[in-house]
Write an enzyme that holds these catalytic residues in place. Structure first.
Site, mmCIF file in Angstrom:
data_model
loop_
_atom_site.group_PDB
_atom_site.id
_atom_site.type_symbol
_atom_site.label_atom_id
_atom_site.label_comp_id
_atom_site.label_asym_id
_atom_site.label_seq_id
_atom_site.Cartn_x
_atom_site.Cartn_y
_atom_site.Cartn_z
ATOM 1 N N GLY A 1 0.827 -1.205 0.000
ATOM 2 C CA GLY A 1 0.000 0.000 0.000
ATOM 3 C C GLY A 1 0.856 1.248 0.000
ATOM 4 O O GLY A 1 2.060 1.186 0.249
ATOM 5 N N GLY B 1 4.632 7.494 2.707
ATOM 6 C CA GLY B 1 5.547 6.600 2.021
ATOM 7 C C GLY B 1 4.837 5.338 1.615
ATOM 8 O O GLY B 1 3.614 5.299 1.562
ATOM 9 N N SER B 2 5.635 4.316 1.349
ATOM 10 C CA SER B 2 5.005 3.078 0.883
ATOM 11 C C SER B 2 5.231 1.967 1.894
ATOM 12 O O SER B 2 6.115 2.034 2.749
ATOM 13 C CB SER B 2 5.588 2.699 -0.474
ATOM 14 O OG SER B 2 6.966 2.506 -0.318
ATOM 15 N N VAL B 3 4.399 0.952 1.767
ATOM 16 C CA VAL B 3 4.510 -0.210 2.634
ATOM 17 C C VAL B 3 4.714 -1.434 1.746
ATOM 18 O O VAL B 3 3.961 -1.653 0.795
ATOM 19 C CB VAL B 3 3.246 -0.384 3.508
ATOM 20 C CG1 VAL B 3 3.377 -1.601 4.407
ATOM 21 C CG2 VAL B 3 2.996 0.863 4.353
ATOM 22 N N ASP C 1 -7.309 9.141 13.914
ATOM 23 C CA ASP C 1 -7.593 8.799 12.528
ATOM 24 C C ASP C 1 -8.234 7.408 12.442
ATOM 25 O O ASP C 1 -7.867 6.597 11.587
ATOM 26 C CB ASP C 1 -6.290 8.860 11.700
ATOM 27 C CG ASP C 1 -6.557 9.121 10.223
ATOM 28 O OD1 ASP C 1 -7.705 9.464 9.871
ATOM 29 O OD2 ASP C 1 -5.616 8.977 9.418
HETATM 30 N N1 LIG Z 1 1.224 -4.087 8.759
HETATM 31 C C1 LIG Z 1 0.690 -4.059 7.536
HETATM 32 N N2 LIG Z 1 0.356 -5.208 6.908
HETATM 33 C C2 LIG Z 1 -0.206 -5.183 5.676
HETATM 34 N N3 LIG Z 1 -0.453 -4.054 4.977
HETATM 35 C C3 LIG Z 1 -0.133 -2.877 5.551
HETATM 36 C C4 LIG Z 1 0.443 -2.806 6.844
HETATM 37 N N4 LIG Z 1 0.624 -1.511 7.170
HETATM 38 C C5 LIG Z 1 0.185 -0.800 6.127
HETATM 39 N N5 LIG Z 1 -0.277 -1.600 5.140
HETATM 40 C C6 LIG Z 1 -0.838 -1.159 3.858
HETATM 41 O O1 LIG Z 1 -0.221 0.057 3.471
HETATM 42 C C7 LIG Z 1 -1.185 1.126 3.403
HETATM 43 C C8 LIG Z 1 -0.588 2.437 3.887
HETATM 44 O O2 LIG Z 1 -0.148 2.288 5.213
HETATM 45 P P1 LIG Z 1 -0.343 3.417 6.308
HETATM 46 O O3 LIG Z 1 -1.791 3.759 6.395
HETATM 47 O O4 LIG Z 1 0.318 3.009 7.564
HETATM 48 O O5 LIG Z 1 0.481 4.585 5.637
HETATM 49 P P2 LIG Z 1 0.278 6.146 5.747
HETATM 50 O O6 LIG Z 1 1.301 6.769 4.878
HETATM 51 O O7 LIG Z 1 0.305 6.590 7.150
HETATM 52 O O8 LIG Z 1 -1.187 6.218 5.150
HETATM 53 P P3 LIG Z 1 -2.300 7.329 5.166
HETATM 54 O O9 LIG Z 1 -2.110 8.088 3.904
HETATM 55 O O10 LIG Z 1 -3.586 6.521 5.165
HETATM 56 O O11 LIG Z 1 -2.129 8.139 6.394
HETATM 57 C C9 LIG Z 1 -2.356 0.632 4.237
HETATM 58 O O12 LIG Z 1 -3.551 1.198 3.829
HETATM 59 C C10 LIG Z 1 -2.328 -0.870 3.999
HETATM 60 O O13 LIG Z 1 -2.962 -1.191 2.775
#
Ligand SMILES: Nc1ncnc2c1ncn2[C@@H]1O[C@H](COP(=O)(O)OP(=O)(O)OP(=O)(O)O)[C@@H](O)[C@H]1O
Length: 466
Positions: free
Chosen positions: A118, A123-125, A228
């Site tokens: 995601g 950033g990316s995950v 959130d």
């Molecule tokens: N532990 C995890 N296991 C599987 N997928 C995950 C995990 N953590 C995050 N993801 C995937 O990555 C995406 C982005 O993660 P996250 O929401 O933590 O990032 P962010 O940059 O804080 O996002 P946002 O823009 O929603 O604030 C999630 O919506 C999910 O699809």
């Protein structure tokens, strides 16, 4: 505060002022104007820029990023507003040894990177696999320079260990970024399941909701306001259990301290956030929006633009008496009303929500304890009894809608303990006062929201809603 999202600032400025079509998501699909495409910080910052005119200050300047920063108390003694240059190393002093181990190595030495899971604002995950054990993890890579990165790591560490929180296993630091190695939630996001499945049965909704409230209660007890809560940030483990993720907006508070600053996701944000002074009760409101979405298959506060969504949050009178709510039990509606009240002092706490009759009735522990007692009493009839109780469970709620108490003569024996227990529960539920929200709790009444009158919520409605 949060970094600029997809699209240019000037595009976004035009969009917010007169948007009628939702923006496109990063993968090219149309996102609803109720997805959390623009965070509140984006909105706050963009609105400010729209008013002040372009070019007043660089988009990514520290000041502009602070436009939406909550003026919350610092996250522990070690997290006061240190200069970003001092980095995570200073912060990491309060992080347990387990998360420090990776700092000495390069992450690639220990893990093989796989598919992207995601992308978020920061950033990316990615999926990654341990070279040593073959175990899978999720790795969130965050660029340096954001104060929130430090806070997110520290809060995740502070909360790690609870079964409802995504566990942070290690943090790797590189010159440009941090890698947060987290437990991998293979079941994806709750939002995707909701879009696929539509309206949930009360039993299913109650079980998911109970787990969400348990983790919110834990956060609040640990002095953390998530800010959130939304199904995009609720992930599902392989077991199907929920895991709260994304602590990028979370703040630590000590007793009685309040927060200020626009933070959250538009459709889920509590009215007091829009007014500028709030507490941990904002998580209860957001969880109420989630419960509404689970039960009705649609969000309670909608609009064509962010301003109209905010207007709805501040003024719309929710009508739980007709339309789709005819098929939802009164206890469920009662719980919703107690969460989505604008009177913060009247809004229930996480603990009170967990003790609400609707939760008590539907959740596993109640049903399991009934079935367990049955097995002890009459092993031969256990499964049959368990079944009839489960069926009786829904009819019980059904009856409580009409203020009818379960007739104990329908059970096999008057002395049957299970019947007594079920009856006691029925009485409790039937006595739940489904009061009209107090006038003082409401802003000027407007017509009930449209989706509540629609009994058939389709997946396409859901897609639009989310
Ligand atoms: N532990 C995890 N296991 C599987 N997928 C995950 C995990 N953590 C995050 N993801 C995937 O990555 C995406 C982005 O993660 P996250 O929401 O933590 O990032 P962010 O940059 O804080 O996002 P946002 O823009 O929603 O604030 C999630 O919506 C999910 O699809």
């Amino acid at each position: 505060m949060r970094r600029k999202r997809k699209g240019s600032e000037s595009d976004a400025c035009e969009d917010i002022q007169g948007r009628s079509t939702p923006p496109r998501d990063h993968d090219g699909t149309k996102a609803s104007n109720l997805t959390s495409y623009y965070s509140l910080e984006d909105y706050n910052r963009i609105n400010k820029r729209c008013k002040e005119g372009a070019g007043d200050e660089p988009v990514n300047s520290f000041k502009s990023r602070l436009a939406g920063v909550a003026t919350a108390p610092p996250c522990g003694a070690s997290s006061s507003l240190v200069s970003p240059g001092r980095g995570l190393k200073r912060k990491i002093g309060c992080i347990e040894v387990a998360t420090q181990t990776g700092r000495k190595n390069k992450i690639e030495d220990d893990y093989v990177f796989g598919a992207t899971l995601g992308r978020g604002k920061f950033g990316s995950v990615s999926l990654c696999t341990s070279r040593a054990s073959g175990e899978e993890f999720a790795c969130k890579t965050l660029k340096k320079g954001e104060e929130t990165v430090h806070r997110e790591v520290e809060i995740m560490q502070h909360l790690s260990g609870h079964p409802g929180v995504v566990t942070l296993h290690a943090v790797y630091e590189e010159s440009e970024c941090f890698h947060l190695l987290m437990e991998f939630c293979s079941g994806g996001r709750l939002i995707d399941q909701m879009v696929k499945e539509g309206q949930y049965s009360e039993q299913r909704a109650a079980n998911i909701f109970k787990d969400v409230m348990l983790v919110i209660k834990y956060c609040h007890e640990m002095g953390v306001v998530h800010r959130d809560i939304k199904p995009e940030n609720i992930l599902l483990a392989t077991s199907g259990k929920i895991k709260l993720a994304d602590f990028g907006l979370a703040m630590r508070v000590s007793n009685g301290q309040t927060l200020s600053g626009l933070a959250g996701s538009p459709a889920y944000v509590a009215p007091e956030v829009l007014q500028g002074n709030y507490s941990e009760k904002v998580d209860i409101w957001s969880a109420g929006v989630l419960l509404h979405a689970l039960l009705a298959g649609a969000l309670p506060f909608q609009g064509d633009s962010l301003d109209s969504v905010f207007e709805a949050i501040k003024t719309v009178k929710l009508d739980f008496q007709s339309g789709i709510w005819d098929s939802v039990s009164k206890p469920a509606r009662d719980l919703l009303a107690r969460m989505l009240t604008r009177d913060v002092s009247a809004r229930i706490t996480a603990d009170e929500a967990l003790r609400h009759p609707w939760i008590l009735f539907y959740t596993e522990r109640t049903l399991r304890s009934l079935s367990f007692k049955s097995k002890l009493r009459n092993p031969g009839q256990a499964s049959e009894l368990g079944r009839s109780q489960a069926v009786g469970g829904s009819s019980l709620i059904e009856r409580s809608r009409n203020h009818t108490v379960l007739d104990s003569s329908t059970c096999k024996s008057e002395e049957d303990e299970e019947c007594e227990f079920v009856d006691a529960l029925a009485v409790a539920i039937s006595h739940v006062k489904i009061s009209e929200p107090k006038r003082s709790r409401l802003c000027s009444p407007t017509s009930p929201i449209e989706e509540q009158c629609s009994a058939n919520i389709s997946v396409s409605t859901l897609c639009r809603a989310f």
